[in-house]
Write a protein that holds these residues in place. Structure first.
Motif, PDB file in Angstrom:
ATOM      1  N   LYS A   1       8.710   7.094   9.242  1.00  0.00           N
ATOM      2  CA  LYS A   1       9.911   7.766   8.883  1.00  0.00           C
ATOM      3  C   LYS A   1      10.725   7.324   7.833  1.00  0.00           C
ATOM      4  N   LEU A   2      10.708   5.895   7.553  1.00  0.00           N
ATOM      5  CA  LEU A   2      11.342   5.343   6.222  1.00  0.00           C
ATOM      6  C   LEU A   2      10.825   6.025   5.084  1.00  0.00           C
ATOM      7  N   THR A   3       9.682   6.489   4.968  1.00  0.00           N
ATOM      8  CA  THR A   3       8.893   7.102   3.792  1.00  0.00           C
ATOM      9  C   THR A   3       8.932   8.463   3.954  1.00  0.00           C
ATOM     10  N   ASP A   4       9.979   9.117   4.801  1.00  0.00           N
ATOM     11  CA  ASP A   4      10.052  10.722   5.055  1.00  0.00           C
ATOM     12  C   ASP A   4       8.649  11.260   5.269  1.00  0.00           C
ATOM     13  N   GLY A   5       7.719  10.505   5.891  1.00  0.00           N
ATOM     14  CA  GLY A   5       6.306  10.927   6.375  1.00  0.00           C
ATOM     15  C   GLY A   5       5.267  10.861   5.260  1.00  0.00           C
TER      16      GLY A   5
ATOM     17  N   ALA B   1       0.608  -1.153   0.150  1.00  0.00           N
ATOM     18  CA  ALA B   1       0.016   0.041   0.118  1.00  0.00           C
ATOM     19  C   ALA B   1       1.006   1.339  -0.076  1.00  0.00           C
ATOM     20  N   ILE B   2       2.273   1.076   0.316  1.00  0.00           N
ATOM     21  CA  ILE B   2       3.182   2.390   0.395  1.00  0.00           C
ATOM     22  C   ILE B   2       4.036   2.257  -0.828  1.00  0.00           C
ATOM     23  N   PRO B   3       3.940   3.230  -1.841  1.00  0.00           N
ATOM     24  CA  PRO B   3       4.547   3.225  -3.186  1.00  0.00           C
ATOM     25  C   PRO B   3       5.936   3.218  -2.919  1.00  0.00           C
ATOM     26  N   GLY B   4       6.843   2.244  -3.483  1.00  0.00           N
ATOM     27  CA  GLY B   4       8.282   2.038  -3.266  1.00  0.00           C
ATOM     28  C   GLY B   4       8.671   1.320  -1.966  1.00  0.00           C
TER      29      GLY B   4
END
Length: 187
Positions: A171-175, A27-30
């Motif tokens: 945090k891994l996705t820079d928010g 669900a989280i791109p990348g």
């Protein structure tokens, strides 16, 4: 996430840096091994080609990484022991095995591991597909997989473990990942 996977070593490094990550698109791109893998290394259909599916074995050899269907509603994922510990804390507090799950857990307690063929026999399920030469899966409890299972215990409450995981992935996705997306991955 600025990393590229092109070998077993870079895949293991990515898993260790991320802590917990789905194998396939989420669900989280990348945020998946698939999306971090350089295209030429993702299952190109050649019989002799190697890629993440094969490299997962190398990544698990050192014993510090768990692999299983524990993210995204039962899809394949990796986690280092510290992150797996937190997820396990959440799951064990919020999930009750059904009758079949209890039968499998009883078997695991006595035998240590179980194959999909043994699961089918235990539950009286006829296989729908014929084995075609791929790797055979073994299932086990975390306690039997990791020698020092005391590392699987945490001082956090299940709610605190959930928030720890949500914060980490955010945090891994820079928010950029929303709480809803993160919870969908952790489901």
């Amino acid at each position: 996430m600025n990393m590229e996977i092109s070998s077993p070593e870079t895949m293991e490094r990515a898993i260790c840096e991320l802590g917990i990550v789905p194998f396939f698109t989420s669900a989280i791109p990348g945020y998946s091994i698939k999306e971090l893998t350089q295209p030429g290394f993702w299952f190109d259909g050649e019989e002799d080609s190697l890629g993440p599916w094969d490299w997962k074995i190398d990544c698990l050899q050192n014993g510090g990484i768990a692999y299983g269907k524990f993210l995204c509603g039962g899809k394949a994922a990796f986690a280092t022991i510290p992150f797996y510990r937190e997820l396990m804390n959440v799951r064990r507090a919020t999930t009750t095995p059904d009758k079949n799950g209890e039968r499998i857990m009883d078997y695991l307690e006595k035998q240590g591991s179980i194959t999909i063929k043994e699961v089918r026999a235990l539950l009286g399920v006829k296989p729908e597909q014929v084995y075609n030469g791929w790797q055979v899966s073994y299932f086990c409890t975390p306690e039997s997989l990791f020698e020092d299972f005391t590392t699987l215990h945490t001082d956090r409450t299940p709610e605190e473990s959930l928030e720890f995981l949500v914060d980490h992935i955010t945090k891994l996705t820079d928010g950029t990942a929303t709480r809803k997306q993160v919870l969908k991955v952790l489901k």
